[in-house]
Design a protein around this motif. Structure first.
Motif, PDB file in Angstrom:
ATOM      1  N   PHE A  98      12.584   7.491  -0.611  1.00  0.00           N
ATOM      2  CA  PHE A  98      11.555   8.477  -0.300  1.00  0.00           C
ATOM      3  C   PHE A  98      10.939   8.093   1.044  1.00  0.00           C
ATOM      4  CE2 PHE A  98      11.392   8.450  -5.045  1.00  0.00           C
ATOM      5  CZ  PHE A  98      11.774   9.775  -5.256  1.00  0.00           C
ATOM      6  N   SER A  99      11.029   8.972   2.035  1.00  0.00           N
ATOM      7  CA  SER A  99      10.444   8.706   3.343  1.00  0.00           C
ATOM      8  C   SER A  99       9.003   9.202   3.360  1.00  0.00           C
ATOM      9  CB  SER A  99      11.251   9.409   4.442  1.00  0.00           C
ATOM     10  OG  SER A  99      12.554   8.854   4.514  1.00  0.00           O
ATOM     11  N   GLY A 151       0.784  -1.232   0.000  1.00  0.00           N
ATOM     12  CA  GLY A 151       0.000   0.000   0.000  1.00  0.00           C
ATOM     13  C   GLY A 151       0.811   1.275   0.000  1.00  0.00           C
ATOM     14  N   SER A 152       2.122   1.182  -0.152  1.00  0.00           N
ATOM     15  CA  SER A 152       2.969   2.379  -0.076  1.00  0.00           C
ATOM     16  C   SER A 152       2.963   3.210  -1.351  1.00  0.00           C
ATOM     17  CB  SER A 152       4.413   1.982   0.264  1.00  0.00           C
ATOM     18  OG  SER A 152       4.946   1.115  -0.730  1.00  0.00           O
ATOM     19  N   GLY A 153       2.445   2.646  -2.453  1.00  0.00           N
ATOM     20  CA  GLY A 153       2.396   3.409  -3.702  1.00  0.00           C
ATOM     21  C   GLY A 153       3.361   2.924  -4.757  1.00  0.00           C
ATOM     22  N   LYS A 154       3.858   1.705  -4.614  1.00  0.00           N
ATOM     23  CA  LYS A 154       4.827   1.170  -5.579  1.00  0.00           C
ATOM     24  C   LYS A 154       4.250   1.090  -6.989  1.00  0.00           C
ATOM     25  CE  LYS A 154       5.285  -2.750  -3.501  1.00  0.00           C
ATOM     26  NZ  LYS A 154       4.298  -2.502  -2.424  1.00  0.00           N
ATOM     27  N   LYS A 203       9.694   4.380   1.741  1.00  0.00           N
ATOM     28  CA  LYS A 203       9.909   3.934   3.117  1.00  0.00           C
ATOM     29  C   LYS A 203       8.763   4.370   4.029  1.00  0.00           C
ATOM     30  CE  LYS A 203      13.451   4.044   6.748  1.00  0.00           C
ATOM     31  NZ  LYS A 203      12.684   4.699   7.821  1.00  0.00           N
ATOM     32  N   ALA A 204       8.008   3.394   4.507  1.00  0.00           N
ATOM     33  CA  ALA A 204       6.915   3.661   5.440  1.00  0.00           C
ATOM     34  C   ALA A 204       7.492   4.109   6.782  1.00  0.00           C
ATOM     35  CB  ALA A 204       6.073   2.409   5.631  1.00  0.00           C
ATOM     36  N   PRO A 205       6.721   4.883   7.570  1.00  0.00           N
ATOM     37  CA  PRO A 205       7.234   5.303   8.884  1.00  0.00           C
ATOM     38  C   PRO A 205       7.344   4.147   9.871  1.00  0.00           C
ATOM     39  CG  PRO A 205       4.963   6.042   8.576  1.00  0.00           C
ATOM     40  CD  PRO A 205       5.430   5.504   7.255  1.00  0.00           C
ATOM     41  N   ARG A 237       1.070   8.616   3.607  1.00  0.00           N
ATOM     42  CA  ARG A 237       1.812   8.302   2.383  1.00  0.00           C
ATOM     43  C   ARG A 237       2.304   9.537   1.645  1.00  0.00           C
ATOM     44  NH1 ARG A 237      -2.202   3.674   0.279  1.00  0.00           N
ATOM     45  NH2 ARG A 237      -3.606   5.261   1.028  1.00  0.00           N
ATOM     46  N   VAL A 238       2.459  10.623   2.357  1.00  0.00           N
ATOM     47  CA  VAL A 238       3.018  11.844   1.792  1.00  0.00           C
ATOM     48  C   VAL A 238       4.527  11.803   1.975  1.00  0.00           C
ATOM     49  CG1 VAL A 238       3.131  14.362   1.972  1.00  0.00           C
ATOM     50  CG2 VAL A 238       0.939  13.178   2.251  1.00  0.00           C
ATOM     51  N   ILE A 239       5.260  12.108   0.919  1.00  0.00           N
ATOM     52  CA  ILE A 239       6.715  12.114   1.008  1.00  0.00           C
ATOM     53  C   ILE A 239       7.174  13.316   1.837  1.00  0.00           C
ATOM     54  CG2 ILE A 239       8.879  12.290  -0.293  1.00  0.00           C
ATOM     55  CD1 ILE A 239       7.442  10.939  -2.628  1.00  0.00           C
TER      56      ILE A 239
END
Length: 290
Positions: free
Chosen positions: A275-276, A51-54, A214-216, A281-283
């Motif tokens: 990208f953190s 779900g991170s947007g890949k 990179k998810a938090p 899911r905002v960079i």
């Protein structure tokens, strides 16, 4: 590039255009520079938790490079190389019952993935595998799209793409209820780690440029995965037997927890661009090494 057309096709909000311009267009330019100097098909790896947007990032890179530079891009997801249910059930019988569930290393056809990338690098006609998550089986081979090779850029995206195996002593203790209740002896997690240390590393060695979303933390994965499943449910008009309920998702993601947390801790150090993301899911920042 017609960004509005891309937003419409991907059903994305207008705000994504700002994200793309600030973060992803420069990434595409870096990939283009490396691809040009490579003088051969260039492989980009994209890692990110569920779900991170890949998939969306992969689609943007493909559209940008095709529209701006007329490059031929083929996108592959490691999810499309899952073994079918019959094969996974065989693994479950032979090694451990948890291997019936797709996801972890050992449940992918890495030989097929390697052959597909090799085919895309050489002249010929290549079938691109596709997996149907709604039925939990690959689409019939006659329905796989075909591509004339060689191509300019190959994108391989997936939740475990680029991840190294864990140290043996890190696998000993269970980290969640799934492992504690269903893998108390560590047979499953050691099998997964051994598989990751083998052919998966040969596959990841094909990657020329590694990107990470990179998810938090792993805590975000449940909510992100729930959104994915809701989208899949709304877009499926046929067999939806493979679509999971909220309770099933909560259990399912525990299969991924160990290696997702391992990736969050270790993979950024080996990536070319990280990208953190925040919980929405905002960079929030990026780290670029080349």
């Amino acid at each position: 590039m017609d960004i509005q057309r891309f937003l419409d096709t991907q059903q994305l909000p207008l705000a994504y255009a700002d994200t793309a311009q600030k973060w992803f267009e420069p990434l595409c330019e870096r990939i283009k520079t490396h691809q040009k100097s490579a003088g051969q098909p260039f492989v980009v790896g994209i890692n990110g938790s569920q779900g991170s947007g890949k998939s969306t990032l992969t689609a943007f890179i493909s559209a940008y490079l095709e529209n701006e530079y007329d490059l031929k891009v083929v996108a592959l997801s490691i999810d499309d190389f899952y073994f079918d249910k019959s094969h996974r059930n065989s693994l479950a019988t032979k090694f451990h019952p948890l291997l019936a569930t797709r996801g972890v290393p050992g449940t992918h056809d890495i030989r097929l993935a390697m052959a597909t990338i090799k085919g895309l690098k050489n002249k010929g006609d290549v079938a691109i595998p596709r997996f149907n998550k709604a039925t939990d089986n690959p689409f019939p081979k006659e329905h796989w799209p075909r591509c004339a090779a060689p191509v300019d850029v190959i994108i391989l995206e997936g939740w475990c793409v680029g991840v190294q195996p864990q140290a043996v002593n890190s696998v000993r203790e269970p980290i969640n209820l799934l492992e504690e209740n269903h893998d108390s002896l560590g047979i499953w997690r050691n099998f997964v780690n051994t598989e990751l240390a083998g052919a998966y590393q040969e596959l990841f060695a094909q990657i020329d440029y590694q990107v990470m979303l990179k998810a938090p933390s792993f805590d975000c994965v449940f909510h992100w995965r729930l959104e994915q499943e809701d989208k899949l449910r709304s877009s499926t008009h046929a067999d939806s037997s493979g679509i999971m309920s909220e309770t099933q998702i909560a259990t399912f993601i525990q299969h991924y927890q160990r290696l997702t947390e391992h990736a969050l801790a270790t993979l950024p150090a080996t990536c070319d661009t990280v990208f953190s993301l925040n919980e929405d899911r905002v960079i929030t920042s990026q780290d670029v090494t080349q």
